[in-house]
Enzyme design. Structure first.
Site, PDB file in Angstrom:
ATOM      1  CE  LYS A 187       2.148  10.331  20.178  1.00  0.00           C
ATOM      2  NZ  LYS A 187       2.648   9.654  18.946  1.00  0.00           N
ATOM      3  CD  GLU A 190       3.821   9.420  14.398  1.00  0.00           C
ATOM      4  OE1 GLU A 190       3.960   8.989  15.553  1.00  0.00           O
ATOM      5  OE2 GLU A 190       4.372  10.456  13.978  1.00  0.00           O
ATOM      6  NE  ARG A 191       8.144   5.790  12.431  1.00  0.00           N
ATOM      7  CZ  ARG A 191       9.443   5.707  12.702  1.00  0.00           C
ATOM      8  NH1 ARG A 191      10.127   4.682  12.262  1.00  0.00           N
ATOM      9  NH2 ARG A 191      10.035   6.633  13.407  1.00  0.00           N
ATOM     10  CB  SER A 240      14.735  10.340  18.357  1.00  0.00           C
ATOM     11  OG  SER A 240      13.804  11.402  18.309  1.00  0.00           O
ATOM     12  CB  CYS A 295      17.275   2.444  22.885  1.00  0.00           C
ATOM     13  SG  CYS A 295      16.738   1.598  24.368  1.00  0.00           S
ATOM     14  CD  GLU A 387      19.486   6.051  18.033  1.00  0.00           C
ATOM     15  OE1 GLU A 387      18.883   7.141  18.024  1.00  0.00           O
ATOM     16  OE2 GLU A 387      19.220   5.128  18.822  1.00  0.00           O
TER      17      GLU A 387
HETATM   18  P1  NAD Z   1      10.726   9.426  17.713  1.00  0.00           P
HETATM   19  O1  NAD Z   1      11.431  10.337  18.621  1.00  0.00           O
HETATM   20  O2  NAD Z   1      10.668   9.764  16.274  1.00  0.00           O
HETATM   21  O3  NAD Z   1       9.203   9.241  18.196  1.00  0.00           O
HETATM   22  C1  NAD Z   1       8.893   8.983  19.542  1.00  0.00           C
HETATM   23  C2  NAD Z   1       7.535   9.601  19.848  1.00  0.00           C
HETATM   24  O4  NAD Z   1       7.602  11.003  19.648  1.00  0.00           O
HETATM   25  C3  NAD Z   1       6.416   9.084  18.952  1.00  0.00           C
HETATM   26  O5  NAD Z   1       5.280   8.849  19.743  1.00  0.00           O
HETATM   27  C4  NAD Z   1       6.193  10.219  17.953  1.00  0.00           C
HETATM   28  O6  NAD Z   1       4.860  10.324  17.541  1.00  0.00           O
HETATM   29  C5  NAD Z   1       6.597  11.451  18.718  1.00  0.00           C
HETATM   30  N1  NAD Z   1       7.215  12.487  17.882  1.00  0.00           N
HETATM   31  C6  NAD Z   1       7.980  12.310  16.779  1.00  0.00           C
HETATM   32  N2  NAD Z   1       8.400  13.502  16.303  1.00  0.00           N
HETATM   33  C7  NAD Z   1       7.887  14.454  17.113  1.00  0.00           C
HETATM   34  C8  NAD Z   1       7.973  15.875  17.145  1.00  0.00           C
HETATM   35  N3  NAD Z   1       8.666  16.557  16.240  1.00  0.00           N
HETATM   36  N4  NAD Z   1       7.334  16.533  18.138  1.00  0.00           N
HETATM   37  C9  NAD Z   1       6.626  15.867  19.067  1.00  0.00           C
HETATM   38  N5  NAD Z   1       6.515  14.506  19.073  1.00  0.00           N
HETATM   39  C10 NAD Z   1       7.131  13.810  18.114  1.00  0.00           C
HETATM   40  O7  NAD Z   1      11.377   7.975  17.934  1.00  0.00           O
HETATM   41  P2  NAD Z   1      11.092   6.642  17.119  1.00  0.00           P
HETATM   42  O8  NAD Z   1      11.698   6.750  15.767  1.00  0.00           O
HETATM   43  O9  NAD Z   1       9.676   6.246  17.244  1.00  0.00           O
HETATM   44  O10 NAD Z   1      11.921   5.586  17.988  1.00  0.00           O
HETATM   45  C11 NAD Z   1      13.286   5.350  17.804  1.00  0.00           C
HETATM   46  C12 NAD Z   1      14.121   6.161  18.764  1.00  0.00           C
HETATM   47  O11 NAD Z   1      13.734   5.880  20.097  1.00  0.00           O
HETATM   48  C13 NAD Z   1      15.596   5.821  18.690  1.00  0.00           C
HETATM   49  O12 NAD Z   1      16.332   7.002  18.784  1.00  0.00           O
HETATM   50  C14 NAD Z   1      15.818   4.954  19.910  1.00  0.00           C
HETATM   51  O13 NAD Z   1      17.142   4.940  20.401  1.00  0.00           O
HETATM   52  C15 NAD Z   1      14.882   5.585  20.882  1.00  0.00           C
HETATM   53  N6  NAD Z   1      14.525   4.681  21.966  1.00  0.00           N
HETATM   54  C16 NAD Z   1      15.071   4.933  23.183  1.00  0.00           C
HETATM   55  C17 NAD Z   1      14.800   4.094  24.238  1.00  0.00           C
HETATM   56  C18 NAD Z   1      15.414   4.342  25.586  1.00  0.00           C
HETATM   57  O14 NAD Z   1      15.028   3.689  26.529  1.00  0.00           O
HETATM   58  N7  NAD Z   1      16.349   5.265  25.715  1.00  0.00           N
HETATM   59  C19 NAD Z   1      13.952   2.997  24.055  1.00  0.00           C
HETATM   60  C20 NAD Z   1      13.392   2.786  22.803  1.00  0.00           C
HETATM   61  C21 NAD Z   1      13.691   3.644  21.758  1.00  0.00           C
END
Ligand code: NAD
Length: 496
Positions: A187, A190-191, A240, A295, A387
């Site tokens: 999955k 979506e962006r 996140s 991250c 963050e």
């Molecule tokens: P996000 O949490 O907004 O989205 C991640 C995934 O979760 C996406 O597939 C999205 O569709 C889904 N999602 C979003 N909101 C949701 C909800 N309310 N309920 C269920 N699913 C939901 O993260 P992002 O903005 O795409 O990515 C950036 C974040 O990811 C930053 O916080 C970054 O630090 C983190 N990140 C962490 C690592 C790591 O290894 N720790 C690696 C890359 C990115």
């Protein structure tokens, strides 16, 4: 194969096909009613669209995956790994196209996108090595009695990934999960759903049987359906902290194995004896690379004692970065506003904005935020604590290494930590005491590359272990212990 090659070979704006689902070896349209544009952040225009999937789409993928997994698990592990060899060749063959695709949908520079694809390929190479690593153990545990350990697939598993590495992060999971004999449902964010289209096509061309890898586009509804589905046995998540916690709780409560990597607030400690040029280059590259949307990016600089000779150069170098050439756009217009609000707030609270990225533009309509350095931040300001996920460095001045550690360890995240020093003693104190899962000495982005496992601590990771490397293989498999006795001796004790 119905997804055409991505047509760009420059930053010039292009349109691409709509994102679709891939289920049972067929491209299908998601069944949700909501359709979102996929922005190209350099130009602020949509290059494509993505329709959201529903729980019914997730279920369709699971049903196809269940059927496919029955055959896939019978394929010997060595043959399953052959798919990785062929996928690696195809990725190398198409590396420029894939890098332009990543760059267009995510916004990062072409050079950064190419490095991402290369790091993804490195993960596939780990998958190629699994036949040499995945031999279980065996021992004669009692006279004539052998115990043997094998790694068995879990069944149908799923991965939910973020926007910032659309090609690489899926490959943190796929090689181990697939070579481990599972069927996988991906999955994407979506962006940035487009890189995954080419990714699944590459695996199909590499010989992965239909249904073994499915793609389900979408957002919250699809994620919740994955967490709740009784036939999905494990969930890997990267994103996140807020969503990582939700997914971890929901997946675990339906009996799944889950490993959810979250957000970060990474601290770099700089002491007066640090090598000036290396330190300055590293710090600037760490907080501005991929526009700070990593991250592992530096977020707080803990400046110990008198390190102005280093800080001043960091300021100079960051201010000179060319927006659009050396520093890419950020993901959305909302991200620009979020970053600006942190800088405004820090300024209001008395911090000194020494390099100001607010209001900078490289193209009309694009989503830009210039490199920003804020000095005299304190650990309780939002800019020093939360963050920001942009090219913003917050400098906190401290008297000594103990104070630096106290601030770093007072932050709930625990992804990365680095120290810049020429003293082994200082390095050992930070490495021995920082509350972070991935640490570096004179390294700005201390990613533990393959075969080491990627994963943080505390609020940066929910669940046990790491997502890449050998830990990844253990996460996506279960261990069977087989005890065998072929010598049916009469004087057997209870142990035999
Ligand atoms: P996000 O949490 O907004 O989205 C991640 C995934 O979760 C996406 O597939 C999205 O569709 C889904 N999602 C979003 N909101 C949701 C909800 N309310 N309920 C269920 N699913 C939901 O993260 P992002 O903005 O795409 O990515 C950036 C974040 O990811 C930053 O916080 C970054 O630090 C983190 N990140 C962490 C690592 C790591 O290894 N720790 C690696 C890359 C990115």
């Amino acid at each position: 194969m119905s997804i055409p090659a991505f047509p760009a070979n420059s930053y010039d704006f292009v349109k691409y096909v709509p994102a679709r689902n891939y289920i049972g070896g067929e491209w299908r349209d998601p069944s949700g009613s909501e359709e979102l544009p996929i922005p190209n952040s350099r130009w602020g225009k949509a290059i494509s669209t993505v329709r959201m999937s529903t729980a019914a789409d997730v279920d369709a993928a699971v049903q196809a995956a269940k059927v496919a997994q029955r055959g896939w698990r019978e394929v010997p592990l060595r043959e399953r790994a052959m798919v990785m060899y062929r996928a690696r060749d195809l990725m190398l063959k198409h590396i420029e196209e894939l890098a332009w695709l990543v760059s267009h949908e995510n916004g990062k520079l072409f050079s950064e996108a190419k490095a991402e694809v290369e790091k993804g390929i490195e993960c596939v190479e780990f998958g190629c090595s699994l036949p040499n690593l995945a031999a279980g153990e065996q021992l004669e545990v009692s006279r004539g009695v052998r115990c043997e350990l094998t790694y068995e697939p879990l069944g149908v598993v799923a991965g939910i990934v973020p926007f910032n590495f659309p090609f690489m992060v899926p490959l943190w999971m796929l090689p181990q999960a697939l070579v481990g004999g599972n069927a996988f449902i991906l999955k994407p964010s979506e962006r940035v759903p487009l890189s995954s289209l080419r990714l699944v096509e590459i695996f199909a061309e590499a010989g992965l049987p239909a249904g073994v890898l499915s793609l389900v586009q979408g957002g919250k509804e699809a994620v919740e359906a994955i967490c709740d589905h009784p036939d999905i046995k494990a969930v890997g998540f990267v994103g996140s902290t807020k969503v990582a916690k939700l997914v971890y709780g929901r997946a675990c409560s339906s009996g799944k194995r889950a490993l959810c990597l979250g957000g970060a607030k990474n601290h770099l400690v700089v002491v007066p004896d640090a090598d000036v040029d290396l330190t300055v280059d590293n710090i600037v590259a760490s907080f501005t690379g991929c526009a700070g949307q990593r991250c592992m990016a530096a977020s707080v600089l803990l400046a110990v004692g008198d390190v102005d000779h280093i800080v001043n150069k960091v300021v100079e170098k960051s201010a000179a970065l060319k927006l659009g050439v050396e520093l890419p756009p950020v993901t959305t217009a909302a991200a620009v506003d979020r970053m600006a609000s942190y800088v405004n707030d820090a300024e209001k609270r008395g911090a000194n904005v020494r390099v100001d990225g607010r209001g900078k533009n490289a193209t009309e309509g694009g989503f830009w935020f210039g490199a920003t350095v804020i000095d005299q931040v304190s650990a309780d300001m939002p800019a020093g604590r939360e963050e920001i996920f942009g090219p913003v460095l917050s400098i906190i001045r401290v008297k000594n290494v103990d104070e630096a550690l106290k601030i770093e360890n007072g932050n709930p995240y625990g992804n990365a930590s680095s120290v810049y020093t020429t003293s082994g003693d200082v390095a050992a104190r930070i490495m021995g005491n920082a509350e972070a899962g991935m640490c570096g000495v004179n390294v700005g982005v201390p990613v533990p590359r393959e075969p080491f496992g990627f994963g943080g601590w505390n609020d940066s990771c929910f669940g046990a272990g790491n997502l890449t490397g050998w830990d990844g293989f253990r996460f996506w498999t279960r261990q069977r212990k087989i005890t065998t006795k072929w010598q049916l001796q009469k004087d057997a004790t209870w142990m035999s």
